[in-house]
Design an enzyme around this catalytic site. Structure first.
Site, short mmCIF file in Angstrom:
data_model
loop_
_atom_site.label_atom_id
_atom_site.label_comp_id
_atom_site.label_asym_id
_atom_site.label_seq_id
_atom_site.Cartn_x
_atom_site.Cartn_y
_atom_site.Cartn_z
N GLU A 195 -10.69 2.94 7.21
CA GLU A 195 -9.70 3.98 7.54
C GLU A 195 -10.45 5.16 8.15
O GLU A 195 -10.41 5.38 9.35
CB GLU A 195 -8.94 4.41 6.29
N HIS A 197 0.85 -1.21 0.00
CA HIS A 197 0.00 0.00 0.00
C HIS A 197 0.88 1.25 0.00
O HIS A 197 1.33 1.72 1.04
CB HIS A 197 -0.93 0.00 1.22
N HIS A 223 -9.89 0.43 -0.44
CA HIS A 223 -9.74 1.26 0.75
C HIS A 223 -11.00 1.14 1.60
O HIS A 223 -12.10 1.44 1.14
CB HIS A 223 -9.57 2.73 0.36
N GLY A 253 -10.45 7.49 -2.22
CA GLY A 253 -11.32 8.65 -2.03
C GLY A 253 -12.22 8.47 -0.83
O GLY A 253 -12.06 7.52 -0.04
N ASP A 312 1.40 9.19 -6.11
CA ASP A 312 1.35 10.66 -5.96
C ASP A 312 1.61 11.10 -4.52
O ASP A 312 1.58 12.30 -4.23
CB ASP A 312 0.02 11.22 -6.46
N ASP A 335 1.81 4.03 2.82
CA ASP A 335 0.74 4.89 2.33
C ASP A 335 1.31 6.03 1.48
O ASP A 335 1.30 5.94 0.26
CB ASP A 335 -0.12 5.41 3.48
#
Length: 357
Positions: free
Chosen positions: A210, A18, A207, A180, A22, A295
């Site tokens: 979280e 993970h 995802h 997102g 960007d 991450d």
């Protein structure tokens, strides 16, 4: 039990599941790409100050400032040659940190604002990973890098991204992801995209768990048929102090659904107050399939090594714990079985059989 040192952990073979493309740019690269693209919105003009700004903004507890950090990195990645460079440097940086197998994710739709066709964005990512992997092997630090393509939950390009996963899966794309906002955008919002992945037998990690809790995890498993959970740490909400498990936690542990845990990131975004208060160790001890991940290396100021070192130091992990999360990650990677077996037998197990004392 001796806690491994950071230097020993850097030399250990690691597997990363993970990591956001960007979220891992070199600060100097951000500056140079901004200059080439005529991007004038950076908050600092030298690499050290810019790196500090990214970490402080991400650490501020302000969601607006955290999201602004990605506005800058994505803003300088709007040309294919920029994407290619970032992907190449990502592979090189991970390899230099001792990562032998990595899956790095990116939402290609975010790379199209400047007019780049989405297919060209995907090809630039893959070209960069291939170039970086070749250079890393020549430098004596071989690495396998697979691309995960994210669809943004709040957008409507899921089916397009799922199609790209299938189209490019023989060229280096290993799976699909949803990224997102979790809240308000369930993972079955575009069932045709999930059906496309199902028909093709394509891998997916979602995802979940979280920013939102156990209901989001259940939705990822049922609505998107997630094979892995991106973060997934809120499963700890169903793990009582006496070890009693709620229904979703029991399901996740029994099925050994891999959790792509990124402790420093979770602390930054306010999910937990500190690393000591993070459930990574509790879940690991309780038998969940915990893996340890970065991450966003730029925003969190972390590496695969530093994240493992911080967890080990905080919770007293020894080499057995590090080996276990590494083998779990390799087992969960979207690799073909031959490559997985080779990495396990030739690289991972020999090293952890005799780690430095």
């Amino acid at each position: 039990m001796a806690v491994p040192t950071a230097e020993a952990l850097r030399r250990a073979p690691k597997v990363l599941l993970h990591d956001h493309l960007d979220g891992g740019l070199r600060p100097q690269t951000v500056l140079e790409l901004a200059d080439q693209a005529g991007y004038r919105d950076l908050p600092a003009g030298d690499a050290a100050a810019l790196g500090t700004w990214f970490r402080q903004a991400a650490d501020s507890g302000s969601l607006l400032l955290y999201l602004e950090t990605f506005a800058h990195t994505v803003g300088v990645m709007q040309r294919p040659e920029a994407v290619r460079r970032v992907a190449r440097e990502c592979a090189l940086d991970l390899a230099a940190d001792g990562v032998v197998c990595a899956e790095v994710r990116m939402a290609p739709e975010l790379l199209t604002a400047g007019g780049t066709p989405i297919e060209e964005a995907v090809e630039a990512i893959l070209d960069g990973f291939a170039a970086g992997s070749t250079e890393a092997a020549e430098a004596g630090t071989p690495i396998r890098v697979g691309a995960l393509l994210c669809a943004m939950r709040q957008a409507d390009r899921w089916e397009e991204v799922a199609g790209l996963v299938v189209r490019y899966r023989d060229a280096g794309v290993v799976g699909f992801d949803l990224a997102g906002p979790e809240v308000g955008f369930p993972p079955d919002r575009h069932p045709e995209a999930i059906a496309l992945l199902d028909r093709a037998g394509a891998h997916r990690t979602i995802h979940a768990g979280e920013a939102a809790g156990v209901d989001s995890i259940r939705a990822a498993l049922d609505g998107a048929r997630a094979e892995r959970l991106g973060h997934g740490v809120r499963i700890a909400d169903e793990v009582a102090a006496d070890g009693t498990l709620g229904p979703v936690a029991r399901r996740v542990r029994e099925a050994q659904v891999p959790l792509e845990v990124a402790p420093s990131s979770n602390v930054q975004t306010g999910a937990y107050p500190s690393l000591a208060g993070h459930p990574v160790d509790r879940l690991h001890r309780a038998g969940f399939a915990v893996t340890v991940n970065t991450d966003n290396r730029l925003m969190s100021g972390v590496s695969a090594t530093s994240e493992l070192a911080a967890v080990a130091a905080t919770f007293g992990w020894g080499w057995d714990d590090v080996a276990r999360v590494t083998e779990r990650a390799l087992a969960a990677a979207f690799l073909d079985d031959t490559d997985r077996a080779r990495l396990l037998a030739d690289v991972v197990r020999p090293w952890y059989a005799d780690p430095p004392t």
